[in-house]
Structures are given as C-alpha cells and as structure tokens.
Design an enzyme around this catalytic site. Structure first.
Site, PDB file in Angstrom:
ATOM      1  N   MET A   1       0.851  -1.192   0.000  1.00  0.00           N
ATOM      2  CA  MET A   1       0.000   0.000   0.000  1.00  0.00           C
ATOM      3  C   MET A   1       0.881   1.234   0.000  1.00  0.00           C
ATOM      4  O   MET A   1       1.734   1.404   0.861  1.00  0.00           O
ATOM      5  CB  MET A   1      -0.913   0.008   1.223  1.00  0.00           C
ATOM      6  CG  MET A   1      -1.876   1.186   1.243  1.00  0.00           C
ATOM      7  SD  MET A   1      -3.104   1.081   2.551  1.00  0.00           S
ATOM      8  CE  MET A   1      -2.098   1.470   3.972  1.00  0.00           C
ATOM      9  N   CYS A   2       0.674   2.105  -0.979  1.00  0.00           N
ATOM     10  CA  CYS A   2       1.392   3.374  -1.084  1.00  0.00           C
ATOM     11  C   CYS A   2       0.386   4.466  -1.381  1.00  0.00           C
ATOM     12  O   CYS A   2      -0.782   4.199  -1.671  1.00  0.00           O
ATOM     13  CB  CYS A   2       2.443   3.318  -2.197  1.00  0.00           C
ATOM     14  SG  CYS A   2       3.728   2.078  -1.946  1.00  0.00           S
ATOM     15  N   GLY A   3       0.823   5.694  -1.312  1.00  0.00           N
ATOM     16  CA  GLY A   3      -0.039   6.821  -1.622  1.00  0.00           C
ATOM     17  C   GLY A   3       0.525   7.636  -2.773  1.00  0.00           C
ATOM     18  O   GLY A   3       1.724   7.914  -2.819  1.00  0.00           O
ATOM     19  N   ARG A  32      -0.588   5.823   4.378  1.00  0.00           N
ATOM     20  CA  ARG A  32      -0.519   4.801   3.325  1.00  0.00           C
ATOM     21  C   ARG A  32       0.924   4.358   3.070  1.00  0.00           C
ATOM     22  O   ARG A  32       1.155   3.434   2.289  1.00  0.00           O
ATOM     23  CB  ARG A  32      -1.140   5.317   2.022  1.00  0.00           C
ATOM     24  CG  ARG A  32      -2.646   5.535   2.084  1.00  0.00           C
ATOM     25  CD  ARG A  32      -3.229   5.822   0.702  1.00  0.00           C
ATOM     26  NE  ARG A  32      -3.023   4.698  -0.198  1.00  0.00           N
ATOM     27  CZ  ARG A  32      -3.859   3.658  -0.311  1.00  0.00           C
ATOM     28  NH1 ARG A  32      -4.961   3.602   0.440  1.00  0.00           N
ATOM     29  NH2 ARG A  32      -3.605   2.689  -1.160  1.00  0.00           N
ATOM     30  N   ASN A 176       1.421   2.885  -7.271  1.00  0.00           N
ATOM     31  CA  ASN A 176       0.876   2.157  -6.138  1.00  0.00           C
ATOM     32  C   ASN A 176       0.488   0.774  -6.639  1.00  0.00           C
ATOM     33  O   ASN A 176      -0.329   0.649  -7.549  1.00  0.00           O
ATOM     34  CB  ASN A 176      -0.355   2.865  -5.568  1.00  0.00           C
ATOM     35  CG  ASN A 176      -1.006   2.070  -4.444  1.00  0.00           C
ATOM     36  OD1 ASN A 176      -0.353   1.285  -3.761  1.00  0.00           O
ATOM     37  ND2 ASN A 176      -2.299   2.259  -4.265  1.00  0.00           N
TER      38      ASN A 176
END
Length: 298
Positions: A1-3, A32, A176
């Site tokens: 999970m990334c933003g 995130r 992402n």
C-alpha cells in the site's frame, strides 16, 4: 500500500501555492506509507531556473562547493548547486543531459533523482511530514507537482527505492501496487542497454515508459503498451514538463480518484488527499476506469 498524489495547475494565479497544496496532499497520504517519500516539482524558479539545465542528485558524498567545482570542471562552465534537504540540485547554462553527463563523469555511480528543464526531484527515507519540512516544500512554486508515500514491498527502503522515478528528461512516474513480471522485463531492458539504479519494480515501469517516449511514442501510447506488457495490480501517474497522465490496471484493484476544475486537475489515492484544494466542492470527481489513460496537457 502506497499513496500517490498529483496536481496540475491551469491558472498562473495558483502557481505560488503549488508547494503548499502539494504538501497538504502528500502528508494526508502519510498513513498509506511512511517508509519513504518523494516529490517532483515542475517550475520552481529557485530550484530549476528557467532556461537552464537541471539535475537532482542524491548520495553524492561531497559538499556543495566540491560538487560545483568538480561538475563545473567536467562541464567547462559554472555550475550552481542548491541544497534541498539531502538533494544536490544542480543548474547550469547547458542542456540537462549535458549537465547530467558531467555530473556522472565527476561522480561515477551517483544516484540521479531526476533531470530536465524546470524539474526538481526530491526523495528520501523517512516520514513524509519530516521530509517535506526538510525540503521547505510549502514554499515551492510551479505549475505541476507529483508526490508519493511508500510502504516498501518489492525492494529495500533506501533513497534509490523511493519514488518518484524520474529516469527520462523532464519525466516522472509514481506507482501504487506491484508488477508481477518486472524481473523478466528488467532483463529485456538490461539486454537493450538500459541501466537500473535499484531492484524496485516501479523503476522497471519507469524505464519502460521512458524507452517508449524516447522512441517517439506519446505518453498515452506508452501507457497503453505498458498495460499490454506488465502483469499485476497498479495505479500509475506519469508526468513530464507539459503533461500529466493516470492509468489503472485491468481490474482497477488499486484506489484512485481524479478531480477537475477550470483551475486545476488533481489525482490522489483517496479523496481526502484532494479535500483541501481550492474549489474542490465544485469539481468534477470520478474514479478512473480500468486501462483507460487519462491525460492532460499544459
């Protein structure tokens, strides 16, 4: 999970607020991913003076005056160096690729965060709020910004593993998700002479897009080819000096929201990243469809 966040400004009245707005968007995505963060800023006259080539370097192992002297000697011209946190931001009266070649000659193996006219790329390990404060990002100006907060899944937590990946002139990609077949595509690109700075799967996507753009494709065509070539789950934001594009994988697994007004276009992994933008209450807001490339040009 990334933003992921991105902001493309259409009205010059908002250019002085780019850094302020981008900081708010990026920090809203801190939960995130707090392993590392990065931004690409287009058009700040202090960091990338108009009409001059620009290069962003990390892990140089020297001081500012030493970098200016050594790179200037290789270039045969004066080089100005600004320190933005841990980033050495170089500029000179030369093309960005010429300046980049001089920097690499002076410091073989240096980590190049980005290069190109009107572009500064800042990234590092740590919490996004701490990093944006060290960069003074709220004071940045310009017409476009892209940001990323990382939760590492595919490679080490290092500056070379942080996004954005800005591997072509004025280009930038943030991601992402994950590419399942990145190792095979990396081998093909290496066989074609493409250099890599990390084992991060995102860098493979960035190098793939950069190679297609270098061959003359436009960004929409390059991203359609990426969708046909890469397996996995992803949302991507790709920019250059004059464009801003978003695409998701075939089942749109990773979240994304786009908002548009006459004054700006913005993208975030979640709506809360956009909620502080001026006039957002009147914006057209939607989730991008699977494998549809949404692109805007300055």
């Amino acid at each position: 999970m990334c933003g992921i966040v991105g902001l493309h400004l259409r009205t010059p009245d908002l250019y002085p607020r780019l850094g302020e707005l981008l900081t708010g968007m990026l920090c809203e995505m801190s939960d995130r991913g707090s392993d590392s963060a990065g931004v690409a800023v287009y058009g700040d006259p202090r960091w990338s003076p108009p009409g001059r080539g620009s290069v962003s370097l990390l892990d140089v192992g020297d001081d500012r005056d030493g970098v200016a002297t050594r790179v200037g000697a290789e270039l045969g011209a004066e080089v100005e160096v600004a320190m933005i946190g841990d980033t050495f931001q170089l500029s000179a009266d030369a093309g960005s690729e010429t300046l980049l070649a001089a920097a690499r000659a002076a410091y073989p193996g240096v980590l190049v965060a980005g290069f190109g006219a009107d572009l500064a790329v800042l990234k590092g390990v740590g919490d996004p709020r701490t990093l944006t404060a060290s960069w003074g990002l709220t004071d940045a100006q310009g017409w476009q910004g892209v940001g990323h907060t990382r939760m590492a899944t595919e490679s080490a937590v290092t500056p070379s593993g942080a996004h954005p990946y800005a591997v072509g002139p004025e280009q930038c990609l943030v991601h992402n998700g994950s590419f399942a077949n990145h190792a095979a595509i990396r081998r093909e690109l290496r066989a074609a002479g493409v250099h890599f700075d990390s084992e991060n799967d995102t860098e493979v996507g960035a190098r793939f897009v950069a190679s297609r753009l270098a061959e003359g494709r436009d960004v929409e065509t390059a991203l359609k080819e990426l969708c046909a070539t890469f397996d996995g789950f992803y949302t991507l934001l790709v920019s250059n000096r004059d464009s801003f594009a978003v695409v998701r994988d075939a089942i749109a697994c990773k979240p994304a929201v786009i908002a548009e007004t006459p004054d700006w276009v913005a993208m975030g992994s979640e709506y809360r990243a956009l909620s502080g933008l001026p006039g957002v209450e009147k914006a057209a807001i939607w989730e991008p469809e699977p494998e549809v490339v949404y692109a805007w040009t300055r």
